[in-house]
Write a protein that holds these residues in place. Structure first.
Motif, mmCIF file in Angstrom:
data_model
loop_
_atom_site.group_PDB
_atom_site.id
_atom_site.type_symbol
_atom_site.label_atom_id
_atom_site.label_comp_id
_atom_site.label_asym_id
_atom_site.label_seq_id
_atom_site.Cartn_x
_atom_site.Cartn_y
_atom_site.Cartn_z
ATOM 1 N N SER A 1 26.344 39.927 27.953
ATOM 2 C CA SER A 1 25.382 40.526 28.866
ATOM 3 C C SER A 1 23.995 40.016 28.503
ATOM 4 C CB SER A 1 25.435 42.056 28.746
ATOM 5 O OG SER A 1 24.504 42.647 29.609
ATOM 6 N N SER B 1 22.572 39.728 33.818
ATOM 7 C CA SER B 1 23.696 38.857 34.182
ATOM 8 C C SER B 1 24.848 39.001 33.189
ATOM 9 C CB SER B 1 23.243 37.395 34.215
ATOM 10 O OG SER B 1 22.209 37.207 35.151
ATOM 11 N N GLN B 2 26.055 38.928 33.704
ATOM 12 C CA GLN B 2 27.245 38.941 32.870
ATOM 13 C C GLN B 2 27.781 37.519 32.805
ATOM 14 O OE1 GLN B 2 27.850 41.922 31.539
ATOM 15 N NE2 GLN B 2 29.455 41.163 30.173
ATOM 16 N N GLU C 1 24.411 30.321 36.768
ATOM 17 C CA GLU C 1 23.921 31.271 37.763
ATOM 18 C C GLU C 1 24.735 31.237 39.054
ATOM 19 O OE1 GLU C 1 19.806 30.675 38.455
ATOM 20 O OE2 GLU C 1 19.178 31.487 36.516
#
Length: 234
Positions: free
Chosen positions: A75, A79-80, A95
């Motif tokens: 994490s 974002s994961q 991304e």
């Protein structure tokens, strides 16, 4: 006669103390090695930083198999990120959801470049714990916990990394400590704190973080890797 007896006792006592210190470090190192010899295991790493820290890492979930793949779920900000490692090769989701190797991340501009740095810094718990133990000043046992401050050189090495292009982060006033939990001769948990003043270019900032790693599902973990990831990390 009394003097020679006392001298002999002192020598024996000094020898036993040195042996005890050596044995303590050996026990922790052996526990990390025993974990590394397991078929597979799962871990969770959580990082605690000061409230005013600009970057607050989320937890990391990891799974690894002996001589095989290691998978991570990280994490970062909101974002994961999914990552896969095998040997010296590593890749993670970008991304747009596509997989990129650490070398491909190095070619990106902006924050994306840091992903390559992160991937190169990943260590499996068995390896990381052994490295921490090697930097311990004097490990002492309290019930099932072994604890020690780290050497300044070790604390500095653990906080030094290189950016793409070869530039290194300057690390000053480095310090650290580590704790290890052992059960049945195998490592079950460890925690380490690192602190320093870091400088990169003209930017200087304090670093202070405590990482706790808990190990579970030893010899009961299934490591699954997507076909897209395998193309990047065969």
């Amino acid at each position: 006669m009394k003097r020679s007896i006392l001298s002999g006792l002192a020598a024996l006592l000094a020898g036993s103390l040195l042996a005890a210190d050596s044995t303590t470090k050996d026990i922790v190192t052996a526990a990390a090695k025993k974990l590394g010899g397991k078929t597979d295991y799962t871990w969770t790493a959580t990082v605690v930083v000061p409230e005013d820290a600009p970057f607050k890492p989320g937890p990391t979930q990891g799974k690894t198999e002996k001589d095989g793949f290691t998978t991570l779920s990280l994490s970062i900000f909101e974002s994961q990120i999914q990552a896969v490692l095998k040997g010296k090769k590593a890749a993670a989701t970008s991304e747009d959801g596509s997989w990129k190797t650490s070398e491909e991340f190095d070619q990106l501009e902006g924050p994306g470049r840091f992903m390559g740095v992160i991937l190169r810094g990943v260590k499996r718990p068995a390896d990381e714990a052994a490295e921490l133990a090697s930097f311990a000043k004097e490990l002492k046992k309290d019930v099932d916990v072994y604890a020690s401050d780290l050497t300044e050189e070790g604390a500095k090495a653990l906080q030094t990394f290189k950016m793409p292009g070869g530039d290194s982060m300057a690390v000053n006033d480095a310090k650290g400590s580590a704790k290890f939990w052992i059960k049945d001769g195998s490592l079950t948990k460890y925690e380490f704190r690192l602190a320093s003043n870091m400088k990169f270019g003209d930017n200087e900032f304090p670093n202070d973080r405590t990482t706790t790693v808990e190990i579970k599902d030893v010899n009961k973990t299934k490591v699954e890797v997507s076909e897209a990831a395998k193309k990047k990390v065969p």
